[in-house]
Every structure is written in structure tokens, then in C-alpha cells.
Enzyme design. Structure first.
Site, PDB file in Angstrom:
ATOM      1  N   ARG A   1       0.800  -1.218   0.000  1.00 40.50           N
ATOM      2  CA  ARG A   1       0.000   0.000   0.000  1.00 40.50           C
ATOM      3  C   ARG A   1       0.832   1.266   0.000  1.00 40.50           C
ATOM      4  NH1 ARG A   1      -3.547  -2.724  -2.222  1.00 40.50           N
ATOM      5  NH2 ARG A   1      -5.044  -3.865  -0.962  1.00 40.50           N
TER       6      ARG A   1
ATOM      7  N   LEU B   1       3.427 -20.113  -3.476  1.00 40.91           N
ATOM      8  CA  LEU B   1       2.234 -19.264  -3.450  1.00 40.91           C
ATOM      9  C   LEU B   1       1.002 -19.981  -3.991  1.00 40.91           C
ATOM     10  CD1 LEU B   1       3.165 -15.627  -4.578  1.00 40.91           C
ATOM     11  CD2 LEU B   1       1.837 -16.283  -2.577  1.00 40.91           C
TER      12      LEU B   1
ATOM     13  N   CYS C   1     -25.070   2.196   7.731  1.00 40.86           N
ATOM     14  CA  CYS C   1     -25.091   0.768   7.390  1.00 40.86           C
ATOM     15  C   CYS C   1     -26.473   0.154   7.625  1.00 40.86           C
ATOM     16  CB  CYS C   1     -24.047   0.030   8.218  1.00 40.86           C
ATOM     17  SG  CYS C   1     -24.026  -1.744   7.884  1.00 40.86           S
TER      18      CYS C   1
ATOM     19  N   TYR D   1     -11.599  -6.495 -11.283  1.00 41.39           N
ATOM     20  CA  TYR D   1     -11.049  -6.020 -10.017  1.00 41.39           C
ATOM     21  C   TYR D   1      -9.626  -5.479 -10.189  1.00 41.39           C
ATOM     22  CZ  TYR D   1      -8.344  -5.964  -5.893  1.00 41.39           C
ATOM     23  OH  TYR D   1      -7.451  -5.540  -4.953  1.00 41.39           O
TER      24      TYR D   1
ATOM     25  N   ASP E   1     -13.179  -6.290  -4.608  1.00 43.33           N
ATOM     26  CA  ASP E   1     -12.736  -7.647  -4.257  1.00 43.33           C
ATOM     27  C   ASP E   1     -13.736  -8.237  -3.252  1.00 43.33           C
ATOM     28  OD1 ASP E   1     -12.233  -6.332  -1.899  1.00 43.33           O
ATOM     29  OD2 ASP E   1     -10.185  -7.083  -1.663  1.00 43.33           O
TER      30      ASP E   1
ATOM     31  N   THR F   1      -4.177 -14.960  -2.218  1.00 42.63           N
ATOM     32  CA  THR F   1      -3.308 -15.099  -1.055  1.00 42.63           C
ATOM     33  C   THR F   1      -3.593 -13.959  -0.080  1.00 42.63           C
ATOM     34  OG1 THR F   1      -1.615 -16.019  -2.507  1.00 42.63           O
ATOM     35  CG2 THR F   1      -0.883 -15.297  -0.339  1.00 42.63           C
TER      36      THR F   1
ATOM     37  N   CYS G   1     -15.032  -5.061   8.961  1.00 45.28           N
ATOM     38  CA  CYS G   1     -16.271  -5.699   8.500  1.00 45.28           C
ATOM     39  C   CYS G   1     -15.951  -7.120   8.039  1.00 45.28           C
ATOM     40  CB  CYS G   1     -16.894  -4.881   7.376  1.00 45.28           C
ATOM     41  SG  CYS G   1     -18.584  -5.385   7.013  1.00 45.28           S
TER      42      CYS G   1
ATOM     43  N   GLU H   1      -1.458  -7.137  -6.947  1.00 44.36           N
ATOM     44  CA  GLU H   1      -2.824  -7.621  -7.149  1.00 44.36           C
ATOM     45  C   GLU H   1      -2.840  -9.061  -7.642  1.00 44.36           C
ATOM     46  OE1 GLU H   1      -5.113  -6.191  -5.807  1.00 44.36           O
ATOM     47  OE2 GLU H   1      -4.264  -4.206  -5.484  1.00 44.36           O
TER      48      GLU H   1
ATOM     49  N   CYS I   1     -16.704   0.934  13.514  1.00 48.32           N
ATOM     50  CA  CYS I   1     -16.790   1.082  12.055  1.00 48.32           C
ATOM     51  C   CYS I   1     -17.109   2.530  11.665  1.00 48.32           C
ATOM     52  CB  CYS I   1     -17.867   0.155  11.520  1.00 48.32           C
ATOM     53  SG  CYS I   1     -18.089   0.329   9.736  1.00 48.32           S
TER      54      CYS I   1
ATOM     55  N   CYS J   1     -18.550  -3.732  14.432  1.00 45.64           N
ATOM     56  CA  CYS J   1     -19.408  -2.584  14.129  1.00 45.64           C
ATOM     57  C   CYS J   1     -19.185  -1.373  15.061  1.00 45.64           C
ATOM     58  CB  CYS J   1     -20.876  -3.002  14.155  1.00 45.64           C
ATOM     59  SG  CYS J   1     -21.261  -4.316  12.979  1.00 45.64           S
TER      60      CYS J   1
HETATM   61 FE1  SF4 Z   1     -19.774  -3.855   8.441  1.00 42.80          FE
HETATM   62 FE2  SF4 Z   1     -21.932  -2.316   8.738  1.00 42.80          FE
HETATM   63 FE3  SF4 Z   1     -20.773  -3.395  10.878  1.00 42.80          FE
HETATM   64 FE4  SF4 Z   1     -19.555  -1.458   9.506  1.00 42.80          FE
HETATM   65  S1  SF4 Z   1     -21.453  -1.297  10.660  1.00 42.80           S
HETATM   66  S2  SF4 Z   1     -18.620  -3.336  10.287  1.00 42.80           S
HETATM   67  S3  SF4 Z   1     -20.163  -1.930   7.417  1.00 42.80           S
HETATM   68  S4  SF4 Z   1     -21.774  -4.488   9.205  1.00 42.80           S
END
Ligand code: SF4
Length: 355
Positions: free
Chosen positions: A23, A78, A206, A118, A136, A41, A190, A35, A200, A197
């Protein structure tokens, strides 16, 4: 809502992303390599391969001009070796058709071997800032939960709905960072089971969280059963060298170097199967003690069997795909990965293992 999601994701990503070499680059060739590795993997497991591969083939020209054996050797361990072959074919095409530069547009990227929607989206958005999605498995799960998408999202109507939503969300600025943030959220927060959550960044948007049943999305269960076939391989040594044969150019582990052997018949044991295989080459062989078990699963079959010590009762004439390999050959050649531990180290210290 789209802009809001992108904003929250990018803010979260700036401070929460894992600091992995994958990254840190915007070099399109390095991203193409990354990629290809990450297609099958996990990121942490693929990292040392990524670094070694780029050190071994630092430019597109280096990869395009290498032998297939060198590329397979760098990829050894791999799995899914078609990825390595496609990557090299892509490098050759980039050199011949694109002046040695990875193309920017998704349509051109899609013409490269092994590059699907992708990978094309990832390279275009991360390396060149083209506002296209890169969806992905991790990104799919996040979007399925945020937008309450159920069913099979890999094809047909489900896929079309997913892509339409994904395209509408990609921001014009920093689309590469947004795509990476979406994937990273799926990989670290997630997650399939017990998503985190409470921490998140898109929790307030969500749908699955609002329903209180995040794990219900997406609700596809795929069970794949692969057939098991029995195999046997013989470790035959002579003056510090070991007999290796090159596998056929098609099929499982194509072109890898292997201990002689293969699949045994349903009505024979491993030793009998090996004796039959050698007799087809006009050589008789004595099969002695087992040295280890084989338990290896490929995408479409599982190998189960034994590696046994063998002794030739006559002579065998080496040729292009049958050699007495010494340490320098073992270092240079791609060898069936699960056999390598039987080939390395002082022969005298080898123990009977796993039997
Ligand atoms: Fe996944 Fe929704 Fe939970 Fe965030 S709030 S981790 S998007 S299920």
C-alpha cells in the site's frame, strides 16, 4: 450518501491502515504484481513473496525477459501458478504493445492476461487516479452489508446491482485511496464473522447494522467439494543428487520439477503404483520405507499419499525432463513446494516424519 461514505472511509483509512509495502506504492507495475499475488493469497502471507518478486524482477522488462522457470521459482509456494504465468504474459504484452508502460485505462488493462475487472480497477484507480471501483471479496461484503444486498453478488442481476452501487460511490478525488479503504475495512473491521461494528466508520449509514443482523449479508453459502486422489512419489538419491522429473506443461503444478511419481490407481497401493510408473519408463525400482505423507489441496482436487524412499535396480538415462539434481539445481529450479523439505538439508539427518 455516496460522498459521505467515501469521506468517512478515507478519514478512517488515513489513521487505521496497516503499513504494508503493498500500500505504499503508486508504481503501476508493482501494483500489478501485488494484485496478482493478492488474488488468492492473504495480504500478510503474500508480503514476503511480493518483496522477493520485485527484488528479483524490478522492472517489466526484467519480468518479460525472464525464463518461465525463473518466474515459477520466484512464485514457488504461493500456489495458483497460472497467476505467475499470466503476469509474465502481461509483462510481455506491455512491452510489445504499450511501449513498456502499464496502460491507464480499464479497457486496455482488461486486455492483459489475468487482469479482470477487479485488478484493472485497482491499477487504474491506485496508480493513475482513474475514478473506477475495485471490488474484491472484502469490498463486496462491506457494500452488501451497508446496502443490504442479499444473494449471489458474483454474477447476474446481483453482480449488476453491486457494480452499479460501487460505481456511484467512487469519488472523483483520491479514488485509489477510497478503494483501498473499502477493501481494508472489509479485511480488518467488516470481517465475515463477528464484524467490529462499534468501531466502524460507516456504521451510521449501514443498513445491516440498523437491522441488527450484519452477518446475514451477503447470505450466499457455497460448498465446494473436491475429489481426493491418492499419489505416491519416490525419493531416489545417487551420490548426493536426487532424481527429479519435470511435470507436464499442462495441469496441476505444470512444469514444476518433482520427485518421480504421480497418481496411483484405485486398485494399487503407493509402492505398487510407483513400481508401475517406473516400469513404464523401462526401469525397475525397489521401494523402501515411507518418508512422509502428502496432504495437499488444489482448487479442484486433493492429493493424499506418501513419499517413499526408492532405489533403482538398473540405470536410468537422464534427459531434458529427468535429471539428477544437485544443490545448485534445487536452488535454481521451481520444485513442487511440499516436496522441497525432503530435498534440502543433509540427507543423513532426514527423519521419518508424519508417518
Ligand atoms: Fe460492516 Fe456495517 Fe458493521 Fe460497519 S457497521 S462493520 S459496514 S456491518
Amino acid at each position: 450518501m455516496g460522498l459521505e461514505i467515501a469521506h468517512h472511509l478515507k478519514e478512517w483509512y488515513r489513521t487505521n491502515r496497516r503499513d504494508l509495502a503493498f500500500r505504499r506504492t503508486r508504481d503501476p507495475y508493482a501494483i500489478l504484481v501485488a494484485e496478482a499475488i493478492l488474488q488468492r493469497t492473504r495480504m500478510v502471507a503474500g508480503l514476503p513473496y511480493y518483496e522477493r518478486f520485485l527484488a528479483r524482477f524490478p522492472t517489466i522488462a526484467d519480468l518479460a525477459n525472464a525464463s518461465e522457470e525463473e518466474v515459477l521459482r520466484a512464485w514457488e509456494g504461493l500456489g495458483f501458478y497460472g497467476r505467475a504465468r499470466n503476469l509474465q504474459r502481461a509483462a510481455i504484452l506491455i512491452l510489445s504493445d504499450h511501449g513498456g508502460r502499464v496502460p491507464e485505462q480499464v479497457s486496455a488493462l482488461r486486455t492483459l492476461p489475468g487482469v479482470g475487472d477487479y485488478t484493472a480497477g485497482a491499477v487504474a484507480s491506485i496508480a493513475f487516479g482513474v475514478p473506477v471501483p475495485a471490488i474484491d471479496g472484502n469490498a463486496t461484503r462491506v457494500l452488501a452489508r451497508v446496502f443490504c444486498l442479499r444473494g449471489d453478488l458474483s454474477r447476474g442481476e446481483g453482480r449488476r446491482r453491486l457494480l452499479a452501487i460501487a460505481e456511484s460511490l467512487v469519488p472523483a478525488t483520491e479514488p485509489g485511496m477510497y478503494n483501498q479503504a473499502l477493501m481494508e475495512l472489509g479485511a480488518t473491521v467488516c470481517v465475515p464473522r463477528a464484524p467490529r461494528c462499534p468501531v466502524c466508520p460507516v456504521q451510521s449509514m449501514c443498513g445491516a447494522f440498523a437491522e441488527g443482523r450484519a452477518e446475514a449479508y451477503p447470505n450466499v453459502r457455497r460448498t465446494t467439494t473436491v475429489p481426493t486422489v491418492r499419489v505416491a512419489f519416490a525419493l531416489i538419491e545417487r551420490r548426493g543428487r536426487v532424481l527429479l522429473m519435470q511435470r507436464p506443461s499442462r495441469g496441476v503444478l505444470a512444469k514444476f520439477w518433482s520427485l518421480p511419481g504421480g497418481e496411483v490407481g484405485a486398485d494399487e497401493d503407493e509402492a505398487t503404483g510407483l513400481r508401475r510408473m517406473f516400469s513404464l519408463k523401462g526401469v525397475s525400482v525397489r521401494i523402501d520405507e515411507p518418508l512422509g505423507r502428502v496432504e495437499h489441496t488444489f482448487s479442484h482436487r486433493r492429493w493424499r499419499g506418501l513419499i517413499l524412499r526408492g532405489r533403482l535396480a538398473g540405470t536410468i538415462r537422464p534427459h531434458a525432463d529427468l535429471i539428477w539434481a544437485g544443490p545448485e539445481d534445487l536452488e535454481r529450479l521451481p520444485v513442487v513446494p511440499f516436496q522441497r523439505r525432503f530435498l534440502e538439508g543433509p540427507r543423513s539427518s532426514r527423519r521419518r516424519s508424519g508417518v
